[in-house]
Motif scaffolding. Structure first.
Motif, mmCIF file in Angstrom:
data_model
loop_
_atom_site.group_PDB
_atom_site.id
_atom_site.type_symbol
_atom_site.label_atom_id
_atom_site.label_comp_id
_atom_site.label_asym_id
_atom_site.label_seq_id
_atom_site.Cartn_x
_atom_site.Cartn_y
_atom_site.Cartn_z
ATOM 1 N N GLN A 136 26.776 -8.683 -32.950
ATOM 2 C CA GLN A 136 25.614 -8.392 -33.779
ATOM 3 C C GLN A 136 25.607 -9.390 -34.932
ATOM 4 N N SER A 142 28.883 -12.817 -37.764
ATOM 5 C CA SER A 142 28.530 -11.753 -36.831
ATOM 6 C C SER A 142 29.626 -10.695 -36.771
ATOM 7 N N TYR A 187 21.826 -5.944 -31.064
ATOM 8 C CA TYR A 187 23.053 -6.657 -30.738
ATOM 9 C C TYR A 187 22.917 -7.290 -29.371
#
Length: 172
Positions: A119, A46, A101
């Motif tokens: 995200q 992420s 996100y």
């Protein structure tokens, strides 16, 4: 002689000093800058994002965006900030569109709002675009600096009025 000079310039100096003191309270800071840190976390796959924004500027932008008075102390500040960011901040690749996100939270530290986002990506490709135009419509001199860390590589982008469109981040 000194009295004539004081009468002539003293009043002018006094008025200018009063104006300077008065405007200092109207405009609490003279620069408009946000700093965004984006770091790719390989373990969680992420992008971890931290935005630092002047809280009063964020309140003003949120108030304009949501058409009602917003305060950092509002119970729904996290969701209000998220909806604003969804229109003003994105990370996307040539291979996929921007993914939503997750808002981790908004923390107030003195006069700075720290915004935490994440995200998720299967892999974050080294070629992607970032758009960071928060507050640009609200403040003529707004500058948004984005620092990106991808493994051991780093890049910085600057967004301001006239240069608020997506910018490519090209890492090797």
């Amino acid at each position: 002689m000194m009295m004539k000079i004081w009468n002539k310039w003293g009043t002018t100096i006094f008025v200018l000093l009063c104006f300077a003191v008065f405007t200092a309270f109207i405009n609490p800071h003279k620069f408009y800058t946000s700093i965004t840190q984006i770091a790719y976390n390989e373990n969680s796959k992420s992008a971890e994002i931290i935005m630092n924004v002047f809280a009063d500027d964020l309140e003003q932008a949120l108030t304009k965006f949501h058409h009602r008075k917003i305060s950092m102390s509002d119970a729904e500040i996290t969701s209000l900030t998220l909806s604003y960011l969804q229109s003003h901040f994105s990370i996307k690749s040539d291979k996929f569109k921007s993914r939503p996100y997750q808002m981790i939270g908004v923390k107030l530290k003195e006069d700075i709002a720290e915004i935490y986002l994440e995200q998720a990506y299967m892999t974050l490709l080294p070629k992607y675009s970032i758009c960071q135009n928060i507050l640009i419509d609200d403040f003529e001199n707004q500058v948004n600096v984005v620092n990106v860390a991808y493994f051991n590589q780093k890049a910085s982008l600057v967004f301001k009025k006239g240069q608020e469109d997506s910018q490519k981040v090209l890492l090797k």
